[in-house]
Structures are given as structure tokens and as C-alpha cells.
Scaffold this motif. Structure first.
Motif, short mmCIF file in Angstrom:
data_model
loop_
_atom_site.label_atom_id
_atom_site.label_comp_id
_atom_site.label_asym_id
_atom_site.label_seq_id
_atom_site.Cartn_x
_atom_site.Cartn_y
_atom_site.Cartn_z
N VAL A 23 61.02 3.40 -25.64
CA VAL A 23 61.57 3.94 -24.40
C VAL A 23 60.96 5.32 -24.15
CG1 VAL A 23 63.71 4.67 -23.24
CG2 VAL A 23 63.73 2.69 -24.79
N TYR A 24 60.62 5.61 -22.90
CA TYR A 24 60.11 6.93 -22.58
C TYR A 24 61.12 8.00 -23.01
CZ TYR A 24 56.44 4.95 -19.59
OH TYR A 24 55.34 4.28 -19.11
N GLU A 25 60.63 9.03 -23.66
CA GLU A 25 61.51 10.07 -24.20
C GLU A 25 62.38 10.74 -23.13
OE1 GLU A 25 58.42 10.89 -27.89
OE2 GLU A 25 58.43 12.20 -26.12
N PRO A 26 61.85 11.08 -21.94
CA PRO A 26 62.75 11.69 -20.95
C PRO A 26 63.82 10.74 -20.43
CG PRO A 26 60.57 11.31 -20.01
CD PRO A 26 60.45 11.08 -21.49
N VAL A 27 63.59 9.42 -20.51
CA VAL A 27 64.64 8.46 -20.14
C VAL A 27 65.78 8.55 -21.15
CG1 VAL A 27 65.19 6.01 -19.87
CG2 VAL A 27 63.07 6.93 -18.91
N GLY A 28 65.44 8.69 -22.44
CA GLY A 28 66.48 8.90 -23.44
C GLY A 28 67.27 10.16 -23.16
#
Length: 443
Positions: free
Chosen positions: A169-174
Motif C-alpha cells: 500500500v502506498y505509504e501516504p494512503v496508510g
């Protein structure tokens, strides 16, 4: 750490500088794994590996996190210390590195690191958990990173530990999922995640329907500029000139400048750590014999030969952090007989990083363009990561969005918390980075 509630979802934020693991339970509580070391409990596991042999030929041992640093600083054995190795993930130029008598590819290094993480993580953390979300940057670090190669290497490493089913998962989505718990109404949110190697941006639309929070990703963008880049600027302007950058050597009847490539390595920790095994240390020794000013170059050799890069970069990072609160700092590094001192002003530092700030601004424009919105339509801006505290970075966002819209979270734990929460969403597979941008899912 209590073992009362088993984890049903695990989020792993493997970062260039630090790694954090969060556990979410079936009652939606989220907590970070704590590591007991040196009489203290840490939620941050330093992304470092130390290999050593008790005696030559006895076989290599490996430790990670604070235990790796402990082994390195004690220096009781012949060792090999690796840090910031995430930077090599998408690099074709990095094939392998020699560790004693064995060659390690990127996936070998990452798997060895993850094994140390599991060993110290406690009985609630295991790679066999049904729901594992692993953070990944929107854009990997490096001059021309290959995303497919990086993900192939990630998957190979996690598969070795039984986590072939992990989602990426893209880190900024986390980070966005972590931030969303604080929202009291519908909002369009720009999430800016500043790591060690990359800065990543996501625009998310959060809304509530039927008592549940809904999330829609609108756009993602990333750039290989982050905390390590700002460290690079300090090394390049303060440290490298003291170690011979800009000086010359004699080749037969010609006087030539010392190659800048060695100082590029000096200014990037992950490259400096490789100079011993690449043969460049031998080249530096040869250059020092014909250098017009050999003493600075010999100090450079000492830093590589005695593995002083960790201490040097700690001094550089400390100066950078201090400049966020003060107008000037006294930089001082001392080790192995090498003594470097300088006064750094915030004005100097901001001049050095001005082009980097401009490129970060262009990346913000890119993510807004992909999302199809203007800065005025962003209702909240969530900043996470240590570099978000750099005044020039903060000013960039304040000028575009206004101070009143800026919010910050835990600089280390936000991403891991959100990754763990993604396992609770109705369809967590929708949040895998390979999925479409316009899908909707419950948060």
C-alpha cells in the motif's frame, strides 16, 4: 507487551531510516510493537543491519534495529554495517554486496532484516498473519528507480518469511487512514509523508455514510527528495570540502581535480557504506599518494576505513534537526582523529535546499493535477515524517494552503497505524498500490 488480544491485522512501515510495526485487533484498537532495549521501550526499529563473525570463518551472525547499532558501536568483532539499504530497492546498479564470504542481493538483506524484526517483535507479531499491509513509496528513491524491480525484490523477501500474501500500500494512503479517525466531517485531505529517502503525496476524499467512514483515493505522486537529501546538502557544503573536495592530484605531468564521484558517495550514507567492498577505498589510497593536499583525503580514507559514517551522519542529522528550532548551530564531528567544525546558519541551509523545496512544490502541483482539484479545494493537509518540521518545508505548505489547514501526526507511527487499519476495511485488496485510483472502500 500484552498478549491478551491477538492481532487480526498488521501494518509494516519499512522506512529508509526507521521501521514501525502496528497491530490492529478485532475491536479496532491499534498499537505499535514496542521493543525493549537498553532499559527502554522503543516503537521505532532502526532500519539497520550489522553482520559479524565471532572468529574468521565461523559464520555470520546478523542483528537489526538498536541491536545492530549496539554491535556496531561496541566493535568487538569484525563486522559489516548496513543502513538506508531501502534506497537500493529500485536500483539496477545495485546487484549485490559482499558480506564476509557471501554475496547478498537486496532481497537477502531485507529478509535478514525482517528476521531480526520478527525475533524481537514478540509473540503477537508473525508474518503468517492473515492480514498484512506493507507500506511502499509512491516513487522509489534513486536517480532512475525501477518500480517493478523494487516490488519484485520486496515480494521475494517477504515470501521467504511466509508473507507472500502481503498487500503493498502506498505509504501516504496508510497515513491517511490513520488521520481519518480524527475527522468529524467529510473532507478532501492532502497527505504528505516525508521519509528518509522519498516524499510521497496522496489526495483522499473522506465521507461518512450510514455511520461508517468512506474513503476515495483521488491521486498519488512522489519524489526522491526527503530527509536524506537535506543531509546530503549539509555534507556537500560543510563536510566534503574539509575532506578534499575541490582539491587536485598529479597524474604524470598534469594536475587534475579529484573525482566528484567519491564525494557523492560521502554525501549519501548508503553509498558510503559500500565503498570498502566496491574497491573505491583502494582507489582513494592511491589518489592520496599523488594528491597536492593529502591530509584532507587521508581523513576521508579514515572515515571509510574505520566505518565512521554512522557517527558522521548522526552529527549531520542532529545539526539539521537543531536548525528547525534555531537560526544557527555549531556543527562538530570528531572521530578517528578527524575533527570537523563549522557554524551553519538556517539561511545557509535554506539556500542549499532551495531547489529541493521547489521540486517538492512541483510534486504537490502534480498530485493536485492528478486529483483534478485546486489547492483551495483541499480542506485539510496532514503532514507526517520528521522533515515536515523543517521550517522551509512547513512554509511551502503554509503559503499554498494556509496554516489553519495544516495538521501533523506522530512522525513515526502514523503510517504503520493506518496500514494496520486497512486490514479492517471491507475490501482491503482495493487499497493495494496496484489497484485503480478511483475505487471506493470503507475505512
Amino acid at each position: 507487551m500484552s498478549s491478551a488480544s491477538p492481532a487480526v491485522s498488521i501494518g509494516i512501515d519499512f522506512g529508509t531510516s526507521n521501521t514501525v510495526v502496528a497491530l490492529a485487533t478485532d475491536d479496532r484498537r491499534v498499537e505499535a510493537i514496542r521493543f525493549d532495549h537498553g532499559g527502554r521501550r522503543h516503537s521505532v526499529y532502526v532500519s539497520a543491519l550489522c553482520f559479524w563473525e565471532d572468529r574468521p570463518g565461523s559464520g555470520a551472525h546478523a542483528e537489526g534495529g538498536p541491536w545492530a547499532i549496539e554491535q556496531f558501536l561496541e566493535g568487538r568483532h569484525v563486522y559489516r554495517f548496513l543502513q538506508s539499504f531501502k534506497t537500493f530497492a529500485g536500483s539496477h546498479s545495485f546487484n549485490s554486496t559482499q558480506v564476509f564470504r557471501q554475496r547478498y542481493k537486496f532481497e537477502d538483506i531485507l529478509a535478514a532484516f525482517l528476521r531480526t524484526l520478527a525475533r524481537h517483535g514478540g509473540d503477537r507479531f508473525g508474518f503468517e498473519a492473515a492480514n498484512i499491509a506493507v507500506g511502499r513509496p509512491v516513487r522509489f528513491a534513486g536517480g532512475n528507480p525501477d518500480e517493478a524491480l523494487a516490488m519484485q525484490r520486496y515480494r521475494a523477501a517477504f515470501e521467504r518469511l511466509g508473507a507472500g500474501h502481503a498487500r503493498y500500500v502506498y505509504e501516504p494512503v496508510g497515513a491517511a487512514f490513520s488521520f481519518a479517525r480524527r475527522l468529524e466531517r467529510d473532507a478532501t485531505v492532502l497527505v504528505a509523508d516525508f521519509g528518509g529517502g522519498t516524499s510521497d503525496f496522496s489526495v483522499m476524499r473522506f465521507s461518512r455514510a450510514g455511520g461508517s467512514l468512506r474513503a476515495e483515493p483521488l491521486g498519488h505522486a512522489g519524489i526522491g527528495i526527503a530527509g536524506d537529501t537535506f543531509d546530503y546538502r549539509i555534507v556537500d557544503h560543510v563536510v566534503s570540502p574539509r575532506l578534499g573536495k575541490g582539491s587536485s592530484f598529479r597524474s604524470f605531468d598534469k594536475v587534475l581535480p579529484l573525482p566528484n564521484s567519491y564525494y557523492t558517495n560521502l554525501a549519501r550514507w548508503h553509498q558510503l557504506a559500500m565503498m570498502k567492498s566496491s574497491g573505491e577505498l583502494r582507489e582513494l589510497r592511491e589518489l592520496s599518494r599523488t594528491a597536492l593536499k593529502p591530509a584532507p583525503l587521508q581523513d576521508f580514507i579514515t572515515i571509510v576505513d574505520l566505518d565512521l559514517g554512522f557517527s558522521l551522519y548522526r552529527a549531520v542529522s542532529d545539526a539539521k534537526v537543531a536548525l528547525s528550532a534555531r537560526d544557527e548551530v555549531d556543527f562538530h564531528f570528531n572521530g578517528g582523529g578527524v575533527d570537523i567544525r563549522s557554524t551553519i546558519t538556517r539561511n545557509d541551509f535554506e539556500t542549499w535546499i532551495a531547489d529541493d523545496i521547489a521540486r517538492l512544490g512541483a510534486t504537490i502541483d502534480k498530485v493536485l493535477g492528478e486529483a483534478g482539484i485546486t489547492a483551495r479545494e483541499v480542506e485539510k493537509v496532514f503532514l507526517t515524517g520528521g522533515t515536515s518540521f523543517v521550517p522551509a518545508v512547513r512554509r511551502l505548505f503554509a503559503e499554498r494552503f494556509g496554516n489553519e489547514r495544516l495538521m501533523s501526526g506522530d512522525q513515526f507511527e502514523s503510517i504503520a497505524y493506518g496500514l494496520a487499519l486497512i486490514g479492517h476495511s471491507p475490501d482491503p485488496d482495493r487499497w493495494a498500490a496496484a489497484g485503480g485510483l478511483k475505487s471506493k472502500a470503507g475505512a
